[in-house]
Motif scaffolding. Sequence first.
Motif, PDB file in Angstrom:
ATOM      1  N   VAL A 117      38.741  35.362  37.883  1.00 37.83           N
ATOM      2  CA  VAL A 117      39.526  35.895  39.099  1.00 37.83           C
ATOM      3  C   VAL A 117      38.570  36.826  39.873  1.00 37.83           C
ATOM      4  O   VAL A 117      38.514  36.549  41.176  1.00 37.83           O
ATOM      5  CB  VAL A 117      40.877  36.438  38.711  1.00 37.83           C
ATOM      6  CG1 VAL A 117      41.459  37.362  39.839  1.00 37.83           C
ATOM      7  CG2 VAL A 117      41.789  35.571  38.177  1.00 37.83           C
ATOM      8  N   ARG A 118      38.099  37.636  39.173  1.00 40.54           N
ATOM      9  CA  ARG A 118      37.400  38.819  40.088  1.00 40.54           C
ATOM     10  C   ARG A 118      35.972  37.890  40.839  1.00 40.54           C
ATOM     11  O   ARG A 118      35.756  37.999  42.001  1.00 40.54           O
ATOM     12  CB  ARG A 118      36.692  39.694  39.100  1.00 40.54           C
ATOM     13  CG  ARG A 118      35.707  40.925  39.956  1.00 40.54           C
ATOM     14  CD  ARG A 118      35.060  41.733  38.966  1.00 40.54           C
ATOM     15  NE  ARG A 118      34.104  40.791  38.333  1.00 40.54           N
ATOM     16  CZ  ARG A 118      34.090  41.108  36.795  1.00 40.54           C
ATOM     17  NH1 ARG A 118      34.375  41.928  36.152  1.00 40.54           N
ATOM     18  NH2 ARG A 118      33.161  40.245  36.225  1.00 40.54           N
ATOM     19  N   ASP A 119      35.340  37.075  39.938  1.00 41.39           N
ATOM     20  CA  ASP A 119      34.405  36.213  40.571  1.00 41.39           C
ATOM     21  C   ASP A 119      34.814  35.427  41.679  1.00 41.39           C
ATOM     22  O   ASP A 119      33.964  34.977  42.587  1.00 41.39           O
ATOM     23  CB  ASP A 119      33.533  35.427  39.438  1.00 41.39           C
ATOM     24  CG  ASP A 119      32.595  36.318  38.562  1.00 41.39           C
ATOM     25  OD1 ASP A 119      32.523  37.379  38.821  1.00 41.39           O
ATOM     26  OD2 ASP A 119      32.525  35.670  37.417  1.00 41.39           O
ATOM     27  N   ALA A 120      36.095  34.977  41.748  1.00 39.06           N
ATOM     28  CA  ALA A 120      36.686  34.097  42.713  1.00 39.06           C
ATOM     29  C   ALA A 120      37.075  34.898  44.216  1.00 39.06           C
ATOM     30  O   ALA A 120      37.203  34.634  45.031  1.00 39.06           O
ATOM     31  CB  ALA A 120      37.752  33.331  42.306  1.00 39.06           C
ATOM     32  N   GLY A 121      36.608  36.310  44.117  1.00 39.79           N
ATOM     33  CA  GLY A 121      36.742  37.349  45.108  1.00 39.79           C
ATOM     34  C   GLY A 121      38.329  37.718  45.093  1.00 39.79           C
ATOM     35  O   GLY A 121      38.581  38.229  46.021  1.00 39.79           O
ATOM     36  N   LEU A 122      39.248  37.596  44.122  1.00 36.88           N
ATOM     37  CA  LEU A 122      40.527  38.304  44.159  1.00 36.88           C
ATOM     38  C   LEU A 122      40.558  39.615  43.756  1.00 36.88           C
ATOM     39  O   LEU A 122      39.666  39.781  42.796  1.00 36.88           O
ATOM     40  CB  LEU A 122      41.528  37.354  43.326  1.00 36.88           C
ATOM     41  CG  LEU A 122      41.993  36.295  43.916  1.00 36.88           C
ATOM     42  CD1 LEU A 122      41.156  35.165  44.225  1.00 36.88           C
ATOM     43  CD2 LEU A 122      43.080  35.697  43.314  1.00 36.88           C
ATOM     44  N   ASP A 123      41.302  40.387  43.962  1.00 44.90           N
ATOM     45  CA  ASP A 123      41.801  41.684  43.298  1.00 44.90           C
ATOM     46  C   ASP A 123      42.232  41.360  41.884  1.00 44.90           C
ATOM     47  O   ASP A 123      43.087  40.459  41.811  1.00 44.90           O
ATOM     48  CB  ASP A 123      42.472  42.785  44.045  1.00 44.90           C
ATOM     49  CG  ASP A 123      41.843  42.985  45.139  1.00 44.90           C
ATOM     50  OD1 ASP A 123      40.476  43.408  45.296  1.00 44.90           O
ATOM     51  OD2 ASP A 123      42.270  43.345  46.364  1.00 44.90           O
ATOM     52  N   VAL A 124      41.667  42.123  40.882  1.00 42.28           N
ATOM     53  CA  VAL A 124      42.782  41.836  39.618  1.00 42.28           C
ATOM     54  C   VAL A 124      42.781  43.268  38.710  1.00 42.28           C
ATOM     55  O   VAL A 124      41.871  44.113  38.966  1.00 42.28           O
ATOM     56  CB  VAL A 124      41.632  41.131  38.668  1.00 42.28           C
ATOM     57  CG1 VAL A 124      40.077  41.336  38.563  1.00 42.28           C
ATOM     58  CG2 VAL A 124      42.524  40.544  37.510  1.00 42.28           C
ATOM     59  N   VAL A 125      43.873  43.201  38.218  1.00 39.87           N
ATOM     60  CA  VAL A 125      43.980  44.287  37.216  1.00 39.87           C
ATOM     61  C   VAL A 125      44.601  44.021  36.085  1.00 39.87           C
ATOM     62  O   VAL A 125      45.516  42.862  36.044  1.00 39.87           O
ATOM     63  CB  VAL A 125      45.477  45.317  38.007  1.00 39.87           C
ATOM     64  CG1 VAL A 125      45.682  46.442  37.226  1.00 39.87           C
ATOM     65  CG2 VAL A 125      45.070  45.781  39.350  1.00 39.87           C
ATOM     66  N   MET A 126      44.254  44.293  34.859  1.00 38.33           N
ATOM     67  CA  MET A 126      44.728  43.928  33.690  1.00 38.33           C
ATOM     68  C   MET A 126      45.110  44.993  32.758  1.00 38.33           C
ATOM     69  O   MET A 126      44.595  46.219  32.658  1.00 38.33           O
ATOM     70  CB  MET A 126      43.447  43.334  33.036  1.00 38.33           C
ATOM     71  CG  MET A 126      43.907  42.623  31.728  1.00 38.33           C
ATOM     72  SD  MET A 126      42.594  41.254  31.352  1.00 38.33           S
ATOM     73  CE  MET A 126      41.058  42.193  30.903  1.00 38.33           C
ATOM     74  N   ASP A 127      46.376  44.659  31.871  1.00 38.57           N
ATOM     75  CA  ASP A 127      46.810  45.694  30.984  1.00 38.57           C
ATOM     76  C   ASP A 127      47.289  46.919  31.382  1.00 38.57           C
ATOM     77  O   ASP A 127      47.127  47.837  30.941  1.00 38.57           O
ATOM     78  CB  ASP A 127      45.801  46.001  29.886  1.00 38.57           C
ATOM     79  CG  ASP A 127      46.280  46.755  28.561  1.00 38.57           C
ATOM     80  OD1 ASP A 127      47.627  46.334  28.519  1.00 38.57           O
ATOM     81  OD2 ASP A 127      45.519  47.305  27.931  1.00 38.57           O
ATOM     82  N   ARG A 128      48.159  46.629  32.679  1.00 37.23           N
ATOM     83  CA  ARG A 128      48.543  47.725  33.359  1.00 37.23           C
ATOM     84  C   ARG A 128      49.983  47.317  33.872  1.00 37.23           C
ATOM     85  O   ARG A 128      50.405  46.161  33.885  1.00 37.23           O
ATOM     86  CB  ARG A 128      47.721  48.163  34.893  1.00 37.23           C
ATOM     87  CG  ARG A 128      46.308  48.727  34.454  1.00 37.23           C
ATOM     88  CD  ARG A 128      46.241  49.825  33.727  1.00 37.23           C
ATOM     89  NE  ARG A 128      45.236  50.151  33.386  1.00 37.23           N
ATOM     90  CZ  ARG A 128      44.504  51.446  33.509  1.00 37.23           C
ATOM     91  NH1 ARG A 128      45.076  52.463  33.707  1.00 37.23           N
ATOM     92  NH2 ARG A 128      43.109  51.506  33.131  1.00 37.23           N
TER      93      ARG A 128
END
Length: 145
Positions: A117-128
């Motif tokens: 997801v990050r490599d596709a250019g999106l912001d990403v948040v995990m385990d929050r």
Amino acid sequence: MSAESWGEEAVIRKVLADTETWAVVGLSNNSARAAYGVARLLQRQGKRIVPVHPAAETVHGEQGYASLAEIPFPVDVVDVFVRSDLAGDVADQAVEIGARAVWFQLDVVDEDAFARVRDAGLDVVMDRCPAIEWPRLGPAVPAQG
């Protein structure tokens, strides 16, 4: 990749402040589930929520869809309330529909999906969880329970 990088404060602030439409994957009318309460909090903060669940139920007054691909309008954030072993597929679908961010909920951890997801250019948040992060880092509007 460290757990700290999964929830960088600048990314969390940006996602909370600069988005409007949140597709909540796993949201149903089951009020005992965490997704139900988080979706309500997001609505109270002015976000449009879109339930995504195989049952395609209307939740909190918003029409549900069986999949992300069925949503007929742009989605800013895909909020992932599914088991970790299913999260990667949801993340890939989020990229396919052109979402701007993916938010993996507490205990939803898939490092490979995070990287894609990050490599596709999106912001990403995990385990929050937005319900926890909003009072801490959200826009100046006070969180409402």
